[in-house]
Scaffold this motif. Structure first.
Motif, PDB file in Angstrom:
ATOM      1  N   ALA A  34       0.885  -1.282  -0.062  1.00 55.43           N
ATOM      2  CA  ALA A  34       0.097   0.028   0.064  1.00 55.43           C
ATOM      3  C   ALA A  34       0.758   1.425   0.128  1.00 55.43           C
ATOM      4  N   CYS A  35       1.990   1.217   0.717  1.00 57.79           N
ATOM      5  CA  CYS A  35       2.854   2.348   0.787  1.00 57.79           C
ATOM      6  C   CYS A  35       3.593   2.837  -0.553  1.00 57.79           C
ATOM      7  N   ARG A  36       3.993   1.444  -1.132  1.00 58.44           N
ATOM      8  CA  ARG A  36       4.413   1.686  -2.581  1.00 58.44           C
ATOM      9  C   ARG A  36       3.402   2.101  -3.591  1.00 58.44           C
ATOM     10  N   LYS A  37       2.215   1.789  -3.737  1.00 58.16           N
ATOM     11  CA  LYS A  37       1.193   2.588  -4.268  1.00 58.16           C
ATOM     12  C   LYS A  37       1.052   4.058  -4.242  1.00 58.16           C
ATOM     13  N   ASN A  38       1.065   4.358  -3.074  1.00 60.41           N
ATOM     14  CA  ASN A  38       1.094   5.641  -2.620  1.00 60.41           C
ATOM     15  C   ASN A  38       2.184   6.517  -2.999  1.00 60.41           C
ATOM     16  N   ILE A  39       3.404   5.858  -3.002  1.00 65.02           N
ATOM     17  CA  ILE A  39       4.468   6.653  -3.551  1.00 65.02           C
ATOM     18  C   ILE A  39       4.631   6.980  -4.905  1.00 65.02           C
ATOM     19  N   GLU A  40       3.896   5.807  -5.687  1.00 60.76           N
ATOM     20  CA  GLU A  40       3.581   5.931  -7.342  1.00 60.76           C
ATOM     21  C   GLU A  40       2.526   7.138  -7.290  1.00 60.76           C
ATOM     22  N   GLY A  41       1.507   7.052  -6.461  1.00 58.09           N
ATOM     23  CA  GLY A  41       0.501   7.929  -6.721  1.00 58.09           C
ATOM     24  C   GLY A  41       1.159   9.468  -6.619  1.00 58.09           C
ATOM     25  N   PHE A  42       2.076   9.644  -5.861  1.00 57.10           N
ATOM     26  CA  PHE A  42       2.618  10.979  -5.250  1.00 57.10           C
ATOM     27  C   PHE A  42       3.665  11.365  -6.663  1.00 57.10           C
ATOM     28  N   MET A  43       4.198  10.277  -7.133  1.00 58.12           N
ATOM     29  CA  MET A  43       4.916  10.686  -8.234  1.00 58.12           C
ATOM     30  C   MET A  43       4.115  11.194  -9.484  1.00 58.12           C
ATOM     31  N   LEU A  44       2.957  10.553  -9.832  1.00 58.75           N
ATOM     32  CA  LEU A  44       2.270  10.911 -10.670  1.00 58.75           C
ATOM     33  C   LEU A  44       1.372  12.119 -10.466  1.00 58.75           C
ATOM     34  N   GLN A  45       1.067  12.466  -9.286  1.00 62.01           N
ATOM     35  CA  GLN A  45       0.056  13.721  -9.216  1.00 62.01           C
ATOM     36  C   GLN A  45       0.906  14.856  -8.862  1.00 62.01           C
ATOM     37  N   HIS A  46       2.050  14.697  -8.126  1.00 60.89           N
ATOM     38  CA  HIS A  46       2.697  15.912  -7.660  1.00 60.89           C
ATOM     39  C   HIS A  46       3.926  16.165  -8.350  1.00 60.89           C
ATOM     40  N   LEU A  47       4.654  15.046  -8.963  1.00 62.95           N
ATOM     41  CA  LEU A  47       5.842  15.187  -9.838  1.00 62.95           C
ATOM     42  C   LEU A  47       5.613  15.070 -11.038  1.00 62.95           C
ATOM     43  N   HIS A  48       4.462  15.000 -11.531  1.00 69.29           N
ATOM     44  CA  HIS A  48       3.752  14.807 -13.078  1.00 69.29           C
ATOM     45  C   HIS A  48       4.811  14.006 -13.800  1.00 69.29           C
ATOM     46  N   VAL A  54       6.417   5.060 -13.966  1.00 69.35           N
ATOM     47  CA  VAL A  54       6.517   5.371 -12.605  1.00 69.35           C
ATOM     48  C   VAL A  54       6.733   4.028 -11.700  1.00 69.35           C
ATOM     49  N   PRO A  55       6.076   2.810 -11.856  1.00 70.31           N
ATOM     50  CA  PRO A  55       6.406   1.624 -11.192  1.00 70.31           C
ATOM     51  C   PRO A  55       7.735   1.096 -11.293  1.00 70.31           C
ATOM     52  N   ARG A  56       8.205   1.238 -12.338  1.00 69.82           N
ATOM     53  CA  ARG A  56       9.594   0.479 -12.608  1.00 69.82           C
ATOM     54  C   ARG A  56      10.503   1.730 -11.878  1.00 69.82           C
ATOM     55  N   LEU A  57      10.467   3.112 -12.171  1.00 68.33           N
ATOM     56  CA  LEU A  57      11.319   3.794 -11.591  1.00 68.33           C
ATOM     57  C   LEU A  57      11.219   3.652  -9.871  1.00 68.33           C
ATOM     58  N   CYS A  58      10.029   3.539  -9.624  1.00 69.40           N
ATOM     59  CA  CYS A  58       9.911   3.820  -8.168  1.00 69.40           C
ATOM     60  C   CYS A  58      10.779   2.431  -7.379  1.00 69.40           C
ATOM     61  N   LEU A  59      10.596   1.342  -8.195  1.00 64.26           N
ATOM     62  CA  LEU A  59      11.305   0.196  -7.614  1.00 64.26           C
ATOM     63  C   LEU A  59      12.710   0.468  -7.855  1.00 64.26           C
ATOM     64  N   GLU A  60      13.201   0.727  -8.987  1.00 60.61           N
ATOM     65  CA  GLU A  60      14.557   0.877  -9.192  1.00 60.61           C
ATOM     66  C   GLU A  60      15.283   2.081  -7.978  1.00 60.61           C
ATOM     67  N   LEU A  61      14.758   3.289  -7.725  1.00 56.47           N
ATOM     68  CA  LEU A  61      15.290   4.032  -7.052  1.00 56.47           C
ATOM     69  C   LEU A  61      15.285   3.703  -5.636  1.00 56.47           C
ATOM     70  N   TYR A  62      14.278   2.598  -5.173  1.00 55.34           N
ATOM     71  CA  TYR A  62      14.260   2.051  -3.923  1.00 55.34           C
ATOM     72  C   TYR A  62      15.587   1.199  -3.670  1.00 55.34           C
ATOM     73  N   LYS A  63      15.829   0.375  -4.712  1.00 59.34           N
ATOM     74  CA  LYS A  63      16.862  -0.497  -4.672  1.00 59.34           C
ATOM     75  C   LYS A  63      18.481   0.332  -4.872  1.00 59.34           C
ATOM     76  N   GLU A  64      18.242   1.498  -5.388  1.00 57.02           N
ATOM     77  CA  GLU A  64      19.503   2.092  -5.532  1.00 57.02           C
ATOM     78  C   GLU A  64      19.908   3.024  -4.303  1.00 57.02           C
ATOM     79  N   TYR A  65      18.695   3.645  -3.858  1.00 66.51           N
ATOM     80  CA  TYR A  65      19.056   4.516  -2.725  1.00 66.51           C
ATOM     81  C   TYR A  65      18.466   4.314  -1.213  1.00 66.51           C
TER      82      TYR A  65
END
Length: 290
Positions: A34-48, A54-65
């Motif tokens: 649920a937290c990951r889905k909310n992060i994806e929502g933030f990336m879509l709505q607030h960072l456009h 978004v799903p791929r980048l969300c996971l890649e950034l988590y793994k990297e940073y």
């Protein structure tokens, strides 16, 4: 009143450092997803950002940073930290978390006086989770997002943040100042700079300094393989939680946090193996160092 175990002297460990999410409760609750889905929502709505990416980048950034938020900051995205946390955590189904009296009794039976939460989450989420689990008074203090990433603007008086009766986490102004954590090289971290978080070795060492603990006498519980590796590199004794097999850097493996006593009986061993039971009031608030 709760019965608390306290070793008389000579225990192998003086402090127990606990991750929170997916460590004090199982991943099967679905809170992580649920937290990951909310992060994806933030990336879509607030960072456009582009929806398909978004799903791929969300996971890649988590793994990297270590966290997607840290990765977004590293890429140059600017947003308010509190706004991010409010969006990501404010919509979580916390009702899936139930009081865990078995874990509460286990934590209160630990002979070590020093039990500290070390999480990448913000203090509001941490307080919500601990409250839902019925564990809010089981820890001396909390090292959270705000601890390692304080705002540049002055916050409340340091004594108001650190003190609760006789409880002081971090040993006073030498570890923290009016703006939060100050690293030894003089740097501080704001919402517009990189995010300091696990599994960064720098973050682990900062937590050790902040809590004023001896890593050689501290055991660190975490569900993340990367966090465990960094904890071991920092000199901590390490326990991977949620796995029955050892991972690189782990000294012990626990399928569940509830198995501490069976898997790690040495935690209860003091000088001569004697443990004295003492009585402590149950309504002691956990100190959040932030």
């Amino acid at each position: 009143m709760d019965s608390v175990g306290k070793s008389i002297h000579g225990a192998k460990y003086e402090c127990l450092l606990f991750d929170m999410d997916d460590t004090l409760y199982p991943m099967s609750t679905g809170l992580n997803l649920a937290c990951r889905k909310n992060i994806e929502g933030f990336m879509l709505q607030h960072l456009h950002m582009e929806g398909a990416e978004v799903p791929r980048l969300c996971l890649e950034l988590y793994k990297e940073y270590g966290t997607t938020m840290a990765g977004l900051k590293a890429l140059g995205y600017e947003f308010d930290n509190d706004e991010f946390h409010a969006y990501v955590h404010g919509r979580l189904p916390y009702e899936v978390l139930k009081p865990d009296p078995a874990l509460r009794n286990l934590l209160l039976s630990l002979p070590q006086k020093r039990k500290i939460i070390f999480t990448n989450a913000d203090k509001a989420h941490t307080a919500q989770v601990l409250s839902r689990l019925g564990l809010e008074d089981c820890f001396e203090g909390i090292i959270c997002f705000e601890t390692l990433n304080p705002p540049l603007e002055p916050v409340a008086d340091c004594n108001d943040v650190l003190d609760h009766g006789d409880t002081v986490l971090a040993g006073g102004a030498s570890q923290a100042n009016a703006t939060g954590l100050s690293l030894t090289d003089g740097r501080s971290f704001s919402s517009k700079s990189r995010v300091l978080c696990k599994p960064s070795l720098e973050a682990i060492k900062a937590a050790i300094r902040t809590a004023n603990i001896d890593p050689n006498k501290t055991i660190f519980f975490d569900d993340s393989v990367r966090n465990i590796a960094s904890g071991k590199a920092a000199g901590l004794h390490t326990v991977i939680v949620g796995s029955s097999t050892l991972v690189p850097g782990a000294d012990h493996a626990l399928r569940s946090i509830h198995n501490i006593k069976e898997a790690l009986p040495e935690i209860w061993e003091g000088e001569g193996g004697q443990i004295v039971q003492v009585i402590q009031p149950s309504a002691v608030a956990t100190v959040i160092l932030a």
